[in-house]
Design an enzyme around this catalytic site. Structure first.
Site, PDB file in Angstrom:
ATOM      1  N   HIS A  60       0.833  -1.207   0.000  1.00  9.76           N
ATOM      2  CA  HIS A  60       0.000   0.000   0.000  1.00  9.76           C
ATOM      3  C   HIS A  60       0.869   1.260   0.000  1.00  9.76           C
ATOM      4  O   HIS A  60       2.044   1.230   0.386  1.00  9.76           O
ATOM      5  CB  HIS A  60      -0.925   0.020   1.224  1.00  9.76           C
ATOM      6  N   GLU A  67      -2.070  -7.270   7.234  1.00 11.74           N
ATOM      7  CA  GLU A  67      -0.735  -7.207   7.825  1.00 11.74           C
ATOM      8  C   GLU A  67      -0.658  -8.111   9.056  1.00 11.74           C
ATOM      9  O   GLU A  67      -1.683  -8.522   9.626  1.00 11.74           O
ATOM     10  CB  GLU A  67      -0.406  -5.746   8.201  1.00 11.74           C
TER      11      GLU A  67
END
Length: 211
Positions: free
Chosen positions: A11, A84
């Site tokens: 990201h 994550e």
């Protein structure tokens, strides 16, 4: 067997990245620079037709996937399996504070990932067990396709270590996984080839005012 190509992306930069806070399963928005990083990569990948788009369910990854692909969220396969690493009590905390208050565990995270034990979160081995089966499922379900995967630093490190046959003890060896960097892996006839790893050649450094 037709060639399958994975485009694995971190990201864009987030507000907590700037503040040096651990994010994990918690989230913060992309910064202006983070959105530009995703746009730059979108321009670089414009000739590619993505057959499938996968993203971590975290907002920062979904937003990055939307910008890169030009597709709305409902056309992106959003999954918790690509989130994550869950960092437990560290999430939302500034790294310098964690280093001061939890020195042994902080050192283990960066220097001895095989032995790292999270306080209320995942170990690196836990992440491997979550992410690698998802990778295999994606590959098996979309043979011969161009697949965009937008995810996070630890996840990318785990995925690329798998392709490199890199041991967990060397997980943090270079290259550094910059925001919106690109890894490209081609799979064909039971073999794979790493074409790009942590590439940021799409960055437009002349946009100095954004740094």
């Amino acid at each position: 067997m037709p060639k399958t190509t994975l485009y694995i992306v971190r990201h864009g930069q987030t507000e907590w990245n700037v503040e040096k806070r651990m994010q994990g399963h918690k989230d913060s928005p992309l910064t202006e620079l983070g959105e530009w990083q995703a746009r730059w990569l979108s321009e670089a990948l414009a000739p590619i037709k993505f057959d499938e788009i996968y993203s971590s369910s975290s907002g920062r990854a979904v937003k990055t996937a939307e910008i890169i692909s030009g597709k709305p969220k409902d056309q992106i396969k959003v999954t918790d399996q690509l989130k994550e690493m869950h960092l437990g009590v560290w999430e939302g905390e500034i790294q310098a504070t964690i280093r001061e208050n939890d020195q042994k565990r902080f050192s283990s995270f960066w220097n001895d990932p095989e032995q790292f034990e999270a306080n209320g979160g995942e170990s690196f081995i836990d992440v491997q067990k979550r992410v690698l089966p998802e990778l295999q499922r994606i590959i098996a379900n979309h043979t011969g396709k161009n697949i965009l995967i937008v995810t996070h630093t630890v996840i990318i490190k785990i995925l690329m270590a798998y392709f490199e046959e890199r041991p967990l003890s060397k997980l943090w060896d270079p290259p550094y996984i910059h925001p919106a960097c690109l890894c490209k892996v081609e799979l064909e006839e039971g073999k794979h080839r790493i074409c790009l790893h942590g590439d940021i050649s799409h960055y437009k450094h002349e946009a100095v005012g954004l740094y």
